[in-house]
Design an enzyme around this catalytic site. Sequence first.
Site, PDB file in Angstrom:
ATOM      1  N   ASN A 113       0.858  -1.184   0.000  1.00 36.95           N
ATOM      2  CA  ASN A 113       0.000   0.000   0.000  1.00 36.95           C
ATOM      3  C   ASN A 113       0.901   1.243   0.000  1.00 36.95           C
ATOM      4  O   ASN A 113       1.673   1.458   0.942  1.00 36.95           O
ATOM      5  CB  ASN A 113      -0.903  -0.029   1.246  1.00 36.95           C
ATOM      6  CG  ASN A 113      -1.833   1.170   1.309  1.00 36.95           C
ATOM      7  OD1 ASN A 113      -1.404   2.295   1.041  1.00 36.95           O
ATOM      8  ND2 ASN A 113      -3.066   0.959   1.668  1.00 36.95           N
ATOM      9  N   HIS A 132       1.083   6.320   1.615  1.00 36.99           N
ATOM     10  CA  HIS A 132       1.847   7.310   2.375  1.00 36.99           C
ATOM     11  C   HIS A 132       3.001   7.928   1.589  1.00 36.99           C
ATOM     12  O   HIS A 132       3.585   8.921   2.039  1.00 36.99           O
ATOM     13  CB  HIS A 132       2.259   6.740   3.730  1.00 36.99           C
ATOM     14  CG  HIS A 132       1.037   6.449   4.561  1.00 36.99           C
ATOM     15  ND1 HIS A 132       0.090   7.419   4.810  1.00 36.99           N
ATOM     16  CD2 HIS A 132       0.565   5.305   5.103  1.00 36.99           C
ATOM     17  CE1 HIS A 132      -0.904   6.883   5.496  1.00 36.99           C
ATOM     18  NE2 HIS A 132      -0.642   5.605   5.687  1.00 36.99           N
ATOM     19  N   HIS A 192      -5.609   3.625  -1.520  1.00 37.86           N
ATOM     20  CA  HIS A 192      -6.936   3.947  -1.000  1.00 37.86           C
ATOM     21  C   HIS A 192      -7.333   5.326  -1.519  1.00 37.86           C
ATOM     22  O   HIS A 192      -6.724   6.321  -1.135  1.00 37.86           O
ATOM     23  CB  HIS A 192      -6.874   3.930   0.534  1.00 37.86           C
ATOM     24  CG  HIS A 192      -8.204   4.140   1.209  1.00 37.86           C
ATOM     25  ND1 HIS A 192      -8.371   3.980   2.556  1.00 37.86           N
ATOM     26  CD2 HIS A 192      -9.425   4.496   0.724  1.00 37.86           C
ATOM     27  CE1 HIS A 192      -9.632   4.239   2.879  1.00 37.86           C
ATOM     28  NE2 HIS A 192     -10.290   4.562   1.781  1.00 37.86           N
ATOM     29  N   ARG A 195      -9.479   7.991  -0.988  1.00 37.01           N
ATOM     30  CA  ARG A 195     -10.408   8.461   0.047  1.00 37.01           C
ATOM     31  C   ARG A 195     -11.313   9.552  -0.504  1.00 37.01           C
ATOM     32  O   ARG A 195     -10.911  10.317  -1.377  1.00 37.01           O
ATOM     33  CB  ARG A 195      -9.629   9.018   1.241  1.00 37.01           C
ATOM     34  CG  ARG A 195      -9.059   7.959   2.128  1.00 37.01           C
ATOM     35  CD  ARG A 195      -8.419   8.582   3.351  1.00 37.01           C
ATOM     36  NE  ARG A 195      -8.169   7.579   4.353  1.00 37.01           N
ATOM     37  CZ  ARG A 195      -9.043   7.223   5.291  1.00 37.01           C
ATOM     38  NH1 ARG A 195     -10.198   7.834   5.387  1.00 37.01           N
ATOM     39  NH2 ARG A 195      -8.746   6.270   6.142  1.00 37.01           N
ATOM     40  N   ARG A 203      -7.169  12.844   0.785  1.00 37.27           N
ATOM     41  CA  ARG A 203      -6.068  13.342   1.622  1.00 37.27           C
ATOM     42  C   ARG A 203      -4.697  12.868   1.134  1.00 37.27           C
ATOM     43  O   ARG A 203      -3.697  13.474   1.435  1.00 37.27           O
ATOM     44  CB  ARG A 203      -6.275  12.963   3.081  1.00 37.27           C
ATOM     45  CG  ARG A 203      -6.168  11.495   3.372  1.00 37.27           C
ATOM     46  CD  ARG A 203      -6.231  11.220   4.855  1.00 37.27           C
ATOM     47  NE  ARG A 203      -7.560  11.403   5.407  1.00 37.27           N
ATOM     48  CZ  ARG A 203      -7.964  10.848   6.555  1.00 37.27           C
ATOM     49  NH1 ARG A 203      -7.118  10.135   7.270  1.00 37.27           N
ATOM     50  NH2 ARG A 203      -9.184  11.012   6.989  1.00 37.27           N
ATOM     51  N   GLU A 211      -8.650   0.522  -2.776  1.00 37.15           N
ATOM     52  CA  GLU A 211      -9.583   0.519  -1.647  1.00 37.15           C
ATOM     53  C   GLU A 211     -10.482   1.739  -1.767  1.00 37.15           C
ATOM     54  O   GLU A 211     -10.003   2.837  -2.074  1.00 37.15           O
ATOM     55  CB  GLU A 211      -8.814   0.613  -0.323  1.00 37.15           C
ATOM     56  CG  GLU A 211      -7.876  -0.538  -0.093  1.00 37.15           C
ATOM     57  CD  GLU A 211      -6.955  -0.297   1.094  1.00 37.15           C
ATOM     58  OE1 GLU A 211      -6.990   0.802   1.683  1.00 37.15           O
ATOM     59  OE2 GLU A 211      -6.177  -1.197   1.406  1.00 37.15           O
ATOM     60  N   THR A 228      -8.155   3.781   8.578  1.00 37.53           N
ATOM     61  CA  THR A 228      -9.371   2.966   8.603  1.00 37.53           C
ATOM     62  C   THR A 228      -9.556   2.342   9.994  1.00 37.53           C
ATOM     63  O   THR A 228      -8.625   1.755  10.538  1.00 37.53           O
ATOM     64  CB  THR A 228      -9.274   1.851   7.535  1.00 37.53           C
ATOM     65  OG1 THR A 228      -8.829   2.442   6.323  1.00 37.53           O
ATOM     66  CG2 THR A 228     -10.604   1.180   7.316  1.00 37.53           C
ATOM     67  N   GLU A 264     -10.931  -9.377   3.041  1.00 33.96           N
ATOM     68  CA  GLU A 264      -9.674  -8.992   3.674  1.00 33.96           C
ATOM     69  C   GLU A 264      -9.994  -8.831   5.154  1.00 33.96           C
ATOM     70  O   GLU A 264     -10.787  -7.959   5.542  1.00 33.96           O
ATOM     71  CB  GLU A 264      -9.126  -7.683   3.091  1.00 33.96           C
ATOM     72  CG  GLU A 264      -7.822  -7.287   3.766  1.00 33.96           C
ATOM     73  CD  GLU A 264      -7.246  -5.972   3.231  1.00 33.96           C
ATOM     74  OE1 GLU A 264      -7.683  -5.505   2.166  1.00 33.96           O
ATOM     75  OE2 GLU A 264      -6.360  -5.418   3.909  1.00 33.96           O
ATOM     76  N   HIS A 287      -3.863  -4.447   7.770  1.00 44.87           N
ATOM     77  CA  HIS A 287      -4.040  -3.273   8.636  1.00 44.87           C
ATOM     78  C   HIS A 287      -3.139  -3.361   9.865  1.00 44.87           C
ATOM     79  O   HIS A 287      -3.276  -4.249  10.686  1.00 44.87           O
ATOM     80  CB  HIS A 287      -5.477  -3.049   9.074  1.00 44.87           C
ATOM     81  CG  HIS A 287      -5.686  -1.609   9.458  1.00 44.87           C
ATOM     82  ND1 HIS A 287      -5.569  -0.586   8.547  1.00 44.87           N
ATOM     83  CD2 HIS A 287      -5.911  -1.024  10.636  1.00 44.87           C
ATOM     84  CE1 HIS A 287      -5.749   0.559   9.156  1.00 44.87           C
ATOM     85  NE2 HIS A 287      -5.938   0.329  10.433  1.00 44.87           N
TER      86      HIS A 287
END
Length: 247
Positions: free
Chosen positions: A8, A11, A44, A46, A50, A71, A102, A152, A201
């Site tokens: 993922n 970031h 993801h 969002r 963000r 996601e 999340t 998941e 996660h």
Amino acid sequence: MTAKLNVNIDHVATIREARKTIEPSIITAAVICEQSGADGITVHLRQDRRHIQDRDIELLRDVVTTYLNVEMAATDEMVAIAAKTLPDAVSLVPENPNEITTEGGLNVVGNFENVQSAAEQLRFAGIFVSMFIDPETDQIDAAKRAGAQQVELCTGEYAELTLASRAAHGDGRQKAVEEVFRISKAAKHATDLGLIAAAGHGLTYRNVGALAAIPEITEFNIGHNIISRAVFVGLNNAVKEMIDAIS
Ligand code: PXP
């Protein structure tokens, strides 16, 4: 068989968005992850944008040659973006605008019609549908009925219990063992229903091993810990170290 790793890279975009500039490039990040052995790239999108932006999804779709997993919340806006950009997979996740990350799995039981409708539209577009849920039997059963092909399992609770500060005190360690057992039972239940079992996660180099030993779990989605380590050792090494930790 060793479970797959989707990295993922949200970031990387978080750093870029801190300055609203063009670097670091998530495209370069995706390519390095793939060259370092990642089985796929997860992002993801969002609703508050963000970190990942709509254009990132379009560019990643052109560049990612392994597996692109996006996601998203089960909203009309997100389903339309997926149907247009056609990632390999969509993971339906819950979204709360005030959350830092999340918080737990999607409540498929409580939002059944909405989730089912999103899954139906995504599958109609040829997209593989995963649902991010807590490791609970009723949520797994509902995900199956709602059209998921994969679940998941949320490992947030396990991750919390394995933080050094928690594990070292009281019954933290014992509770983490119990949580591994709960996730393992959930993964078995999911595969018995014909679903693919993934997990993610809060996973780290230190805590992923116990879950990687669960044979039913065939995919991990891991982000923050890999990108954090990449700051010190480089993204290629950080990805390779996580692949080692899983295997
Ligand atoms: N899986 C899902 C569904 C997520 O929402 C996230 C966080 O975006 C992850 C996995 C990765 O979590 P982490 O960044 O803590 O590894």
